[in-house]
Design a protein around this motif. Structure first.
Motif, PDB file in Angstrom:
ATOM      1  N   GLY A  81       0.813  -1.219   0.000  1.00  0.00           N
ATOM      2  CA  GLY A  81       0.000   0.000   0.000  1.00  0.00           C
ATOM      3  C   GLY A  81       0.843   1.263   0.000  1.00  0.00           C
ATOM      4  N   ARG A  82       0.182   2.404   0.240  1.00  0.00           N
ATOM      5  CA  ARG A  82       0.907   3.678   0.261  1.00  0.00           C
ATOM      6  C   ARG A  82       0.776   4.387   1.595  1.00  0.00           C
ATOM      7  NH1 ARG A  82       0.060   7.724  -4.225  1.00  0.00           N
ATOM      8  NH2 ARG A  82       1.943   8.562  -3.336  1.00  0.00           N
ATOM      9  N   GLN A  83      -0.045   3.882   2.495  1.00  0.00           N
ATOM     10  CA  GLN A  83      -0.236   4.578   3.766  1.00  0.00           C
ATOM     11  C   GLN A  83       1.022   4.495   4.627  1.00  0.00           C
ATOM     12  OE1 GLN A  83      -2.414   2.403   2.418  1.00  0.00           O
ATOM     13  NE2 GLN A  83      -3.902   3.929   1.762  1.00  0.00           N
ATOM     14  N   ALA A  84       1.602   3.342   4.757  1.00  0.00           N
ATOM     15  CA  ALA A  84       2.833   3.153   5.535  1.00  0.00           C
ATOM     16  C   ALA A  84       3.643   2.027   4.902  1.00  0.00           C
ATOM     17  CB  ALA A  84       2.516   2.859   6.984  1.00  0.00           C
ATOM     18  N   PRO A  85       4.048   2.195   3.648  1.00  0.00           N
ATOM     19  CA  PRO A  85       4.722   1.093   2.953  1.00  0.00           C
ATOM     20  C   PRO A  85       6.046   0.689   3.595  1.00  0.00           C
ATOM     21  CG  PRO A  85       4.933   3.112   1.695  1.00  0.00           C
ATOM     22  CD  PRO A  85       3.978   3.391   2.820  1.00  0.00           C
ATOM     23  N   GLU A  86       6.703   1.645   4.242  1.00  0.00           N
ATOM     24  CA  GLU A  86       7.987   1.340   4.865  1.00  0.00           C
ATOM     25  C   GLU A  86       7.807   0.306   5.973  1.00  0.00           C
ATOM     26  OE1 GLU A  86       6.566   4.432   4.958  1.00  0.00           O
ATOM     27  OE2 GLU A  86       7.594   5.391   3.288  1.00  0.00           O
ATOM     28  N   LYS A  87       6.761   0.479   6.773  1.00  0.00           N
ATOM     29  CA  LYS A  87       6.491  -0.468   7.860  1.00  0.00           C
ATOM     30  C   LYS A  87       6.066  -1.821   7.308  1.00  0.00           C
ATOM     31  CE  LYS A  87       5.191   2.961  11.298  1.00  0.00           C
ATOM     32  NZ  LYS A  87       4.114   3.488  12.141  1.00  0.00           N
ATOM     33  N   ALA A  88       5.201  -1.819   6.316  1.00  0.00           N
ATOM     34  CA  ALA A  88       4.728  -3.073   5.737  1.00  0.00           C
ATOM     35  C   ALA A  88       5.877  -3.831   5.081  1.00  0.00           C
ATOM     36  CB  ALA A  88       3.621  -2.797   4.722  1.00  0.00           C
ATOM     37  N   LEU A  89       6.731  -3.126   4.390  1.00  0.00           N
ATOM     38  CA  LEU A  89       7.848  -3.759   3.699  1.00  0.00           C
ATOM     39  C   LEU A  89       8.844  -4.364   4.678  1.00  0.00           C
ATOM     40  CD1 LEU A  89       8.496  -4.264   0.823  1.00  0.00           C
ATOM     41  CD2 LEU A  89       9.722  -2.115   0.730  1.00  0.00           C
TER      42      LEU A  89
END
Length: 172
Positions: A81-89
């Protein structure tokens, strides 16, 4: 009092025009970023995406909305997604000690516009290789997409199994 208000208005107008001159609209920004990615060899090919899906060193990350993802996505890719991609990645790329276990990344969206923006952030996070790719190419080259929708409701892809979908021109 009126002179102060007029002066303040002129100052505000001048500051706004200076800031507006630096503004780059979304279309121009993404067009430039996609061109830079192509020039630098950071625009993935379909073969590279297929290879990355099989590799233990790569992540194929989709930055589209949940609705877009549910409608069609590449099997084996992950949605960040784009909301918090850094955390998801981080869930896919880092181990418990926050060391990279996967340092290479292909970022996908429909046209590679959003992917190009997010790729800049991912490069700054320390990924070794970051490429972008557009889902339109995947579909146009007769590769399958999967969906999470069923005939009744979106049930996270369980229950009814639809299999792979192909573009209409691929069925001939």
């Amino acid at each position: 009092m009126k002179i102060k208000a007029i002066g303040l208005g002129i100052l505000l107008a001048a500051a706004t025009s200076l800031l507006a001159s630096d503004f780059v609209d979304y279309h121009a920004l993404t067009k430039n970023l996609k061109a830079e990615n192509k020039k630098a060899g950071n625009y993935a090919t379909t073969k590279e995406v297929k290879d990355a899906l099989k590799s233990k060193d790569w992540i194929v990350a989709d930055v589209r909305t949940m609705e877009e993802w549910s409608g069609a996505h590449i099997k084996g890719s992950v949605r960040v997604g784009r909301q918090a991609p850094e955390k998801a990645l981080a869930l896919y790329a880092l181990d418990d000690d926050e060391n990279f276990v996967k340092q290479n990344l292909i970022v996908i969206c429909n046209s590679a516009a959003r992917a190009s923006i997010e790729a800049q952030t991912f490069r700054q996070m320390g990924f070794k290789k970051v490429k972008v790719y557009d889902l339109y190419s995947w579909i146009d080259e007769c590769n399958p997409v999967v969906t999470k929708y069923t005939v009744k409701k979106d049930k996270e892809g369980t229950g009814l199994k639809f299999g792979n979908f192909y573009a209409e021109h691929c069925k001939k």
